[in-house]
Design an enzyme around this catalytic site. Sequence first.
Site, PDB file in Angstrom:
ATOM      1  N   GLN A  60      52.721  44.051  32.304  1.00  0.00           N
ATOM      2  CA  GLN A  60      53.602  45.023  32.975  1.00  0.00           C
ATOM      3  C   GLN A  60      54.836  45.366  32.156  1.00  0.00           C
ATOM      4  OE1 GLN A  60      52.932  46.670  35.661  1.00  0.00           O
ATOM      5  NE2 GLN A  60      51.127  45.536  36.311  1.00  0.00           N
ATOM      6  N   LYS A  86      47.520  49.918  31.133  1.00  0.00           N
ATOM      7  CA  LYS A  86      48.831  49.988  31.797  1.00  0.00           C
ATOM      8  C   LYS A  86      49.861  50.638  30.875  1.00  0.00           C
ATOM      9  CE  LYS A  86      47.805  45.837  34.472  1.00  0.00           C
ATOM     10  NZ  LYS A  86      47.501  46.294  35.825  1.00  0.00           N
ATOM     11  N   HIS A 120      50.715  36.640  38.168  1.00  0.00           N
ATOM     12  CA  HIS A 120      49.484  37.335  38.571  1.00  0.00           C
ATOM     13  C   HIS A 120      48.352  36.297  38.554  1.00  0.00           C
ATOM     14  CE1 HIS A 120      46.039  40.102  37.998  1.00  0.00           C
ATOM     15  NE2 HIS A 120      46.820  41.066  38.449  1.00  0.00           N
ATOM     16  N   ASP A 124      52.820  36.838  29.458  1.00  0.00           N
ATOM     17  CA  ASP A 124      51.912  37.863  29.978  1.00  0.00           C
ATOM     18  C   ASP A 124      52.696  39.177  30.027  1.00  0.00           C
ATOM     19  OD1 ASP A 124      50.529  39.634  31.569  1.00  0.00           O
ATOM     20  OD2 ASP A 124      50.364  38.293  33.296  1.00  0.00           O
TER      21      ASP A 124
END
Length: 406
Positions: A202, A225, A122, A199
């Site tokens: 997600q 999220k 991302h 990261d």
Amino acid sequence: MSYDVERIRADFPILKEKVRGKRLAYLDNAATTQKPRAVIEAITRYYETSNANVHRAVHELAERATTQYEGARDRIAKFFNAQREEVVFTRGSTEAINLVAYSFLRPRLKEGDEILLTGMEHHSNIVPWQLIAAQCGAKVIAAPVLEDGSLDFDGWRARLNERTRFVAVVHVSNTLGTINPVTEIIAEAKQRDIPVLVDGAQAVAHLKVDFAALGADFYTLSAHKLYGPTGFGCLMGKRARLDAMPPWHGGGDMIRTVSFEGSTWAEPPYRFEAGTPDMAGAIGLAAALDYVEGIGLGAIAVHEHSLLLEATHALQDIPGLQLIGTAEGKGGILSFVIQGANAQDVGSLLDQQGVAVRTGHHCTMPLMARFGISATIRASLACYNSQEDVMQLHSALIKSTRLLRM
Ligand code: PLP
């Protein structure tokens, strides 16, 4: 106990909304998830009964606010099997990555050093590294992505060398759903004493993350999220790493003493939390973790996987549709292009039929370039999605492609 998706849906007030006069099929969960009543009520309850500034007063409300805010840190630490001192509150993954870039890596980065990423990051996990690399004469290197959307692990390994100063990798790709082999990546990097940031923006709503067992130096997440509030998240950092890092933002709460001759810093995590924090954000995230635990991440993962298989099968009969990202064992994300159709147009037609998806580059422009496309249509799953959502997506796509081919 079987997975009762209708009972779960009833916990999310917004799912009853009609959009464009139609039943809402909310399939934009990788962008942000909806919030269960338990989270909304925890935030409201905090403001109705306990709101005050934390850490700096003796009055009762400040005490309540501090207890709940620090209690949320304990809850979050327990959920991810981290120590409470390892949980730094941030505005989200983006801020967490920037914190590591500026406080941890920049003082250590020298000319010729390399920061190893993957081609599916991302922009949040690319641009901060580019910014500090440019300041220090270092280089950002991206490992290649294979045709099915999985990481070219040999290619990644080949780029790990004596110049590599840092490794950053996305746990689950927001565009492809690919789950990266983070355990192997961390093991390889550790052998060379290279720190690793994962990261997890997600990942955390879909996979059980055990920070201690994983062994990453840094792990980032965004509450929104994970059924929690927007504008809040965490950096989890190994104690020894955080202890060795200088402050990043200066202000109240992050100091031990201040004088014009010089100031001294609080211990982590407070050293990195300047200013009045987002108390309701922390409390909301803790409530979201309670909610997720009530269903069980394992049960959510099984449910999302079966919907992913159904949706993948259903999309096969859409003329000209090509999935981007078919890596084995991937998470609940379906990115696709439709030959001859503009992604934005498809997204708008789906919206007319109550289906919320995201179209565009999903903040992964290098990945789009890798696949020679400029945009995809992305449907992403969460715990409350049902077969009905998948069927609605399917029939709306059939109708949209017919309309676009008129
Ligand atoms: N990393 C990944 C993989 C993401 O999908 C996102 C958001 O879409 C981010 C980082 C940035 O998260 P935030 O905008 O919450 O800081």
